[in-house]
Write an enzyme that holds these catalytic residues in place. Sequence first.
Site, PDB file in Angstrom:
ATOM      1  N   ASP A 147      38.312  27.097  34.015  1.00  0.00           N
ATOM      2  CA  ASP A 147      37.350  26.052  33.636  1.00  0.00           C
ATOM      3  C   ASP A 147      37.402  25.903  32.111  1.00  0.00           C
ATOM      4  O   ASP A 147      38.091  26.656  31.433  1.00  0.00           O
ATOM      5  CB  ASP A 147      35.927  26.418  34.094  1.00  0.00           C
ATOM      6  N   HIS A 491      44.364  29.331  39.757  1.00  0.00           N
ATOM      7  CA  HIS A 491      43.247  28.396  39.580  1.00  0.00           C
ATOM      8  C   HIS A 491      43.063  28.171  38.084  1.00  0.00           C
ATOM      9  O   HIS A 491      42.335  28.892  37.405  1.00  0.00           O
ATOM     10  CB  HIS A 491      41.956  28.948  40.195  1.00  0.00           C
ATOM     11  N   GLU A 546      41.934  32.893  40.006  1.00  0.00           N
ATOM     12  CA  GLU A 546      41.673  32.248  38.711  1.00  0.00           C
ATOM     13  C   GLU A 546      42.302  33.102  37.598  1.00  0.00           C
ATOM     14  O   GLU A 546      42.836  34.187  37.841  1.00  0.00           O
ATOM     15  CB  GLU A 546      40.157  32.092  38.478  1.00  0.00           C
TER      16      GLU A 546
HETATM   17  O1  G3I Z   1      29.113  44.682  40.137  1.00  0.00           O
HETATM   18  C1  G3I Z   1      28.702  44.280  41.445  1.00  0.00           C
HETATM   19  C2  G3I Z   1      28.702  45.438  42.346  1.00  0.00           C
HETATM   20  O2  G3I Z   1      27.760  46.382  41.924  1.00  0.00           O
HETATM   21  C3  G3I Z   1      28.404  44.948  43.763  1.00  0.00           C
HETATM   22  O3  G3I Z   1      28.430  46.002  44.675  1.00  0.00           O
HETATM   23  C4  G3I Z   1      29.425  43.887  44.163  1.00  0.00           C
HETATM   24  C5  G3I Z   1      29.185  43.312  45.546  1.00  0.00           C
HETATM   25  O4  G3I Z   1      28.673  42.001  45.516  1.00  0.00           O
HETATM   26  O5  G3I Z   1      29.367  42.857  43.260  1.00  0.00           O
HETATM   27  C6  G3I Z   1      29.642  43.213  41.932  1.00  0.00           C
HETATM   28  O6  G3I Z   1      29.394  42.119  41.131  1.00  0.00           O
HETATM   29  C7  G3I Z   1      30.323  41.076  41.203  1.00  0.00           C
HETATM   30  C8  G3I Z   1      30.828  40.874  39.794  1.00  0.00           C
HETATM   31  O7  G3I Z   1      31.600  39.727  39.718  1.00  0.00           O
HETATM   32  C9  G3I Z   1      31.683  42.057  39.356  1.00  0.00           C
HETATM   33  O8  G3I Z   1      32.065  41.957  38.043  1.00  0.00           O
HETATM   34  C10 G3I Z   1      29.631  39.840  41.731  1.00  0.00           C
HETATM   35  O9  G3I Z   1      29.308  40.009  43.096  1.00  0.00           O
HETATM   36  C11 G3I Z   1      30.554  38.643  41.547  1.00  0.00           C
HETATM   37  O10 G3I Z   1      29.908  37.469  41.950  1.00  0.00           O
HETATM   38  C12 G3I Z   1      30.941  38.533  40.103  1.00  0.00           C
HETATM   39  O11 G3I Z   1      31.881  37.544  39.946  1.00  0.00           O
HETATM   40  C13 G3I Z   1      31.978  36.934  38.670  1.00  0.00           C
HETATM   41  C14 G3I Z   1      32.169  35.435  38.877  1.00  0.00           C
HETATM   42  O12 G3I Z   1      32.341  34.815  37.632  1.00  0.00           O
HETATM   43  C15 G3I Z   1      30.986  34.790  39.603  1.00  0.00           C
HETATM   44  O13 G3I Z   1      29.852  34.886  38.862  1.00  0.00           O
HETATM   45  C16 G3I Z   1      33.202  37.491  37.937  1.00  0.00           C
HETATM   46  O14 G3I Z   1      32.999  38.865  37.616  1.00  0.00           O
HETATM   47  C17 G3I Z   1      33.443  36.702  36.673  1.00  0.00           C
HETATM   48  O15 G3I Z   1      34.654  37.136  36.095  1.00  0.00           O
HETATM   49  C18 G3I Z   1      33.530  35.217  36.992  1.00  0.00           C
HETATM   50  O16 G3I Z   1      33.663  34.539  35.806  1.00  0.00           O
HETATM   51  C19 G3I Z   1      34.005  33.165  35.892  1.00  0.00           C
HETATM   52  C20 G3I Z   1      32.935  32.397  35.123  1.00  0.00           C
HETATM   53  O17 G3I Z   1      31.697  32.524  35.791  1.00  0.00           O
HETATM   54  C21 G3I Z   1      33.318  30.945  34.926  1.00  0.00           C
HETATM   55  N1  G3I Z   1      34.619  30.834  34.367  1.00  0.00           N
HETATM   56  C22 G3I Z   1      35.652  31.486  35.151  1.00  0.00           C
HETATM   57  C23 G3I Z   1      35.385  32.955  35.298  1.00  0.00           C
HETATM   58  C24 G3I Z   1      36.477  33.672  36.062  1.00  0.00           C
HETATM   59  O18 G3I Z   1      36.451  33.464  37.438  1.00  0.00           O
HETATM   60  O1  9MR Z   2      36.613  26.185  38.562  1.00  0.00           O
HETATM   61  C1  9MR Z   2      35.440  26.958  38.653  1.00  0.00           C
HETATM   62  C2  9MR Z   2      35.741  28.364  38.242  1.00  0.00           C
HETATM   63  O2  9MR Z   2      36.095  28.405  36.877  1.00  0.00           O
HETATM   64  C3  9MR Z   2      34.587  29.278  38.522  1.00  0.00           C
HETATM   65  O3  9MR Z   2      34.971  30.625  38.338  1.00  0.00           O
HETATM   66  C4  9MR Z   2      34.101  29.106  39.944  1.00  0.00           C
HETATM   67  C5  9MR Z   2      32.847  29.909  40.216  1.00  0.00           C
HETATM   68  O4  9MR Z   2      31.830  29.573  39.361  1.00  0.00           O
HETATM   69  O5  9MR Z   2      33.826  27.756  40.214  1.00  0.00           O
HETATM   70  C6  9MR Z   2      34.931  26.908  40.061  1.00  0.00           C
HETATM   71  O6  9MR Z   2      34.540  25.594  40.311  1.00  0.00           O
HETATM   72  C7  9MR Z   2      34.289  25.296  41.666  1.00  0.00           C
HETATM   73  C8  9MR Z   2      32.797  25.062  41.883  1.00  0.00           C
HETATM   74  O7  9MR Z   2      32.082  26.255  41.658  1.00  0.00           O
HETATM   75  C9  9MR Z   2      32.547  24.570  43.286  1.00  0.00           C
HETATM   76  N1  9MR Z   2      33.323  23.376  43.565  1.00  0.00           N
HETATM   77  C10 9MR Z   2      34.762  23.595  43.429  1.00  0.00           C
HETATM   78  C11 9MR Z   2      35.085  24.045  42.020  1.00  0.00           C
HETATM   79  C12 9MR Z   2      36.581  24.325  41.908  1.00  0.00           C
HETATM   80  O8  9MR Z   2      37.278  23.215  42.114  1.00  0.00           O
END
Ligand code: G3I
Ligand code: 9MR
Length: 565
Positions: A147, A491, A546
Amino acid sequence: MIVVDETGFLPFAGKIAVSDKAGRFCIFDDNEGIRTEVPVNVRDAGYDETSGGAVYILDFSTLSDPGIYHVESEEGDRSVSFAVQPDAYKTLKNALLKFFYFQRCGFELEEKYAGPYARKACHPGIVRIYRSDDTIDVHKGWHDAGDYGRYVSAGAVAAAHLLYAYELFPKAFEDGVNIPESGNGLPDVLNECRYELEFIKDMQSSDGGVHHKATSEVFCGYIMPHEDDKDMLAFPVTSLSTADFAACLCIASRVYEKYDPAFAKECLSKAHRAGGWLLSQEDNTDFHNPPGVITGEYTDTSDRDERMWAYAELLKTDLSVDEKHAYAKKLREMLDSYKESHPHADGRSVDDGFGWQDVSSLAILSVLSDTKGIFDRALRDEMEGMLYERADAFADMQKTGWPVSMKREDFVWGSNMIVSNRAAILAIAAMNLAGRIGGGGSVPGDPDKIKTRIASYEEAYANQIHYILGMNAMDVSYVTGFGEHAVGDPHNRVTVADGIEKAIPGELTGGPCTLFADEEIAKRLDHDTSPQKCYLDDHRSYSTNEIAVYWNSTLLFSVAYALKD
Ligand code: G3I
Ligand code: 9MR
Ligand code: ZN
């Protein structure tokens, strides 16, 4: 199936592959077209729940002649070809670093640096503060991931990985990566990092606190960055961002002092203002997306570790006596509070503290690398104890099953970051044991025992890298462009929209994730799929494929360790 590191091995390093079946194995020389006499020792490592199968570790460490080889079993299974070569990690390290240039926001990527991936400048730097008419000027910075958002805590951790890597392994960064600033007298790792620091430092609000992120209200579609015309907004100040900002800018002020004293001074004064804000604001001002906002959240239930890192780094700068007292007292409180909330693991997995959410190992590194006796002995010893506790836990995880320090519950979003973070911890522990962190010197204890322990950390470290580069149950290399089975459909909005078939090389993708957190994987894979196999090389699967700046940065740090001498 026989899986192996597809990027290859250094001639005198240990060499292993993994087979899911027992048998007899040999090494083939691909150039000569002959079977070599190199012995392959097979160890039965038992059943592994992360891969859902048996694990046999094939050791062929005596193979040291440069060349191209593959592993074959008597039954006809064969691995991909891999190289044995002195430069095994150099090209990879440079691609992992060049990646950040491709993530630049507000910058035209010219063909002479970007080749086919040249693109126009994107996203104006003036952004409106959410729910206000005020604006701030936040030019530059890296797009976070697939993103186009820019998030302070994620970006500061990525920048810190680069800065610490440079401080610890300067030799790894002697060659350039062909970016516009190349040849200006600074190593390119610092040139590239500066681009992000310029953004970070402008995210500070007038009271010293730091805005959490600059993103649009919702993610844009699969379009090029310059086609994204959604308004960019600066979201509220949080203690997480303010602490990560303070720590990162303290390191920057130290590292850039020699090259650009004015910039170093600016970083320091901003870090000190952020430090003042942290002292005046005791609570965790956690971030949650307001209704209607759908971009990354980077939320965190605790800011103890972020503050610990900030206070440690602030203490390494010039301060008044009162400030020293205040930060030292707070650092102690944060450490106690962090330890209280992280009791012994009891068989569960252990936090590595090297990622965007838990930065405690960055605090440890900050304290251990002090050369001026700033921290009291007891605190230093406790921090060192935490480092070894982590490294021991990660080394232990490789004693049975798949030779990677990962438990079933570790396969969450960004599992490859966890693999790489653990490599970094093992590397830091090995280096600390060798007396090479914090001014060097000999380490007390039996030298033979210390040597054995260093070797065991280094072996576990190397296996983490091998996993990322192909020695995994998916039989893929998770870095684009590196390996016969390298992933190719990440991604990344740029890659989907640019019409070029080949993805930008040097991108680490998130990797297997058992959360089934995007529609594609939820639809295509059985929910009882083994953790290592919960992965799709498909750009629609953003929870497994991603890319992200702080994933590349931790792998860059880990790979740079192999190039430190
Ligand atoms: O740490 C917990 C753990 O204790 C638990 O047991 C487990 C089960 O659900 O979850 C763990 O947390 C997870 C966490 O990542 C671990 O670092 C969350 O569920 C999971 O939702 C979370 O995902 C993050 C994701 O965003 C959604 O919020 C990723 O770490 C994070 O790298 C990712 O970052 C995204 C940005 O929001 C937007 N840009 C792209 C980027 C990469 O995907
Ligand atoms: O592209 C987005 C990515 O960077 C994020 O990690 C992810 C979770 O927040 O979301 C992706 O975007 C998606 C959105 O959340 C839901 N609609 C589809 C998007 C990807 O095309
Ligand atoms: Zn941009």
